[in-house]
Enzyme design. Structure first.
Site, PDB file in Angstrom:
ATOM      1  N   HIS A   1       0.835  -1.206   0.000  1.00  0.00           N
ATOM      2  CA  HIS A   1       0.000   0.000   0.000  1.00  0.00           C
ATOM      3  C   HIS A   1       0.870   1.257   0.000  1.00  0.00           C
ATOM      4  CE1 HIS A   1      -2.762  -2.900   2.347  1.00  0.00           C
ATOM      5  NE2 HIS A   1      -2.946  -3.044   1.053  1.00  0.00           N
TER       6      HIS A   1
ATOM      7  N   ASP B   1      -6.346   4.867   0.130  1.00  0.00           N
ATOM      8  CA  ASP B   1      -6.467   3.614  -0.615  1.00  0.00           C
ATOM      9  C   ASP B   1      -7.777   2.952  -0.199  1.00  0.00           C
ATOM     10  OD1 ASP B   1      -5.869   2.144   1.797  1.00  0.00           O
ATOM     11  OD2 ASP B   1      -3.734   2.494   1.432  1.00  0.00           O
TER      12      ASP B   1
END
Ligand code: UDP
Length: 484
Positions: free
Chosen positions: A19, A116
């Site tokens: 991520h 995200d």
């Protein structure tokens, strides 16, 4: 006269290298190509050396403001250890007050929040601060389409998918076979499905959606996600393919042992084996993999972690904690027999550099999307060995739609492992057979089209220009409001 409104993007990176890495790349891109001020907030779950290493590599951009939020510690919490997904979500929720005070204390407050797919719980705070909200899918358009579509999928079809294993139909995209499906669809009742549905509803309520892919890589799926967004049909804002965003290979400062070793090998002769930042496997499977690599008679670099029964246990593994390879989980004599042709690297390797090295000719990968993009952009054909999350969809995309990978099959007999014979055969198909040559030709074209997408007037570049425009309008709107 019109004062130009410089937008300031805050990016929230959820824990895990898969991520953090693409979020940093998006931040850099907005800063260097689109005139944004950028602050990256990093949620962490422990003093991870890897996190600081990655951040060090990016610190060459002094204007990139990085705020590492204090770590959320799980080890002290009572009760059973939460799953990987739960840990990510809990870490973000517990970090929200820290994020809030951090933003409060900033002289120049950000005007846009980009999260995200795990970070939508920060949206209420963003709206309270008057920020516009964006979601960055660090994965394929195909997976993104499934997620965007979840809130409107016919419940009966979901049930037939879960119970009768019928394919899941997504308009404009390949259907998702049950064998490749996502965890939330294994049962359409219960907390996993409910959590995914809620996240999807939050995602489509954002002011825009960014995806780390590009139009020519996934023509049908990118068209489909765009259509899902037309006239606010499913999403509130537009959907933009903005990739491929991957790390540049840094000029070599320190001579890492693995890169020195690669220097001594012939071109395209080494298969690189790695299961991302989180992938782990059972001891039986690791032994089989070792024997398979040996049987293939190919040179290899293999990133190993201690075996675990749970496939995701390696996530958030602190590379500072362990260094040595405990040879008891590798077959007897394996290291000795392969010492001329193979290199075993404990825990973490400089993957961007390895894939970019001319000696690397193949990649056994768990199909995490960052690994996939790095492999494509370095023209490295793949052995797809998916483990969890959306990796099976990625494997299917690579094997069947793009045809740049061969896929590992788990043998039902013999303890549900990929056998050494299968592993050797897959490695040879990519490294030795004509198939590998054909894949490299395709990959060269894909790499080229990726570069075009990001260059001036390219599709991904244009997408980010449009998104920038919206963010500038938002700043102007906020200023006008403030002036009454
Ligand atoms: N990575 C690395 N060294 C390793 C393992 C992973 O540099 O030993 C990097 C890899 O290059 C990629 C990221 O970590 O950029 C992993 O992301 P990916 O989406 O491939 O998989 P995930 O770790 O999220 O499952």
């Amino acid at each position: 006269s019109m004062v130009t409104a410089k937008p300031h993007a805050a990016l929230l990176a959820s824990p895990g290298m898969g991520h953090l890495i693409p979020t940093v790349e998006l931040g850099k891109r907005l800063l260097t190509h689109h005139g944004f001020d950028v602050t990256i907030f990093v949620v962490t779950t422990g003093s991870s050396t890897t996190t600081s290493q990655i951040l060090q590599q990016t610190s060459n951009l002094s204007s990139l403001n990085i705020v590492v939020l204090p770590p959320i510690d799980f080890s002290s919490k009572p009760g059973p250890k939460p799953s990987l997904g739960e840990q990510v979500v809990v870490a973000i929720i517990e970090s929200l007050p820290l994020l809030h005070s951090s933003i409060m204390s900033m002289k120049l407050r950000p005007s846009t929040l980009i999260v995200d797919i795990f970070g939508t719980c920060a949206f209420p705070m963003a709206r309270e601060f008057g920020m516009s909200t964006y979601v960055f899918f660090a994965t394929s358009a195909w997976f993104s389409a499934v997620t965007i579509y979840v809130p409107v999928i016919d419940k009966k079809m979901e049930e037939r998918h879960a119970n009768n294993h019928e394919p899941l139909f997504i308009p404009g995209c390949e259907s998702v076979r049950f064998e490749d499906t996502l965890e939330p669809f294994l049962s359409v009742v219960g907390p996993v499905y409910e959590g995914y549905l809620k996240a999807a509803q939050d995602i489509i309520s954002s002011d825009g959606i960014l995806i780390n892919t590009w139009q020519d890589l996934e023509p049908a799926s990118t068209k489909a996600v765009r259509e899902l967004s037309i006239l606010g049909r499913f999403t509130k804002g537009p959907v933009y393919p903005v990739g491929p965003l991957v790390r540049n290979i840094e000029p070599r400062q320190e001579h890492k042992a693995v890169l020195r070793w690669l220097d001594g090998q012939p071109a395209d002769s080494v298969i690189y084996v790695s299961f991302g930042s989180g992938g782990t496997m059972s001891e039986a499977q690791m032994k089989e993999l070792a024997l398979g690599l040996e049987l293939s008679q190919q040179r290899f670099v293999w990133v190993v972690r201690p075996p675990m029964e749970d496939e995701t246990s390696g996530a958030f593994f602190d590379v500072a904690k362990g260094g040595d390879i405990a040879p008891e989980y590798l077959p007897d004599g394996f290291l000795e027999r392969t010492k001329e042709t193979g290199l075993v690297v404990p825990l973490w390797a400089p993957q961007a550099e390895i894939l970019g090295h001319p000696s690397t000719g193949g990649f056994v990968t768990h199909c995490g999307w960052n690994s996939v993009l790095e492999s494509i952009l370095n023209v490295v054909p793949m052995v797809a060995w998916p483990l969890y999350a959306e990796q099976k969809m990625n494997a299917s995309l690579l094997e069947e739609q793009l045809r740049v990978a061969v896929r590992a099959k788990v043998a039902e007999e013999g303890g549900r492992v990929v056998s050494k014979e299968e592993i050797a055969m897959l490695v040879r198909r990519v490294m030795v057979d004509e198939e590998g040559v054909t894949m490299r030709k395709k990959l060269k074209e894909m790499k080229q089209s990726g570069h075009v997408a990001l260059s001036n007037l390219g599709s991904s570049y244009e997408s980010l220009c449009q998104m920038t425009k919206l963010c500038e309008l938002h700043v102007q709107g906020s200023k006008a409001k403030a002036q009454g």
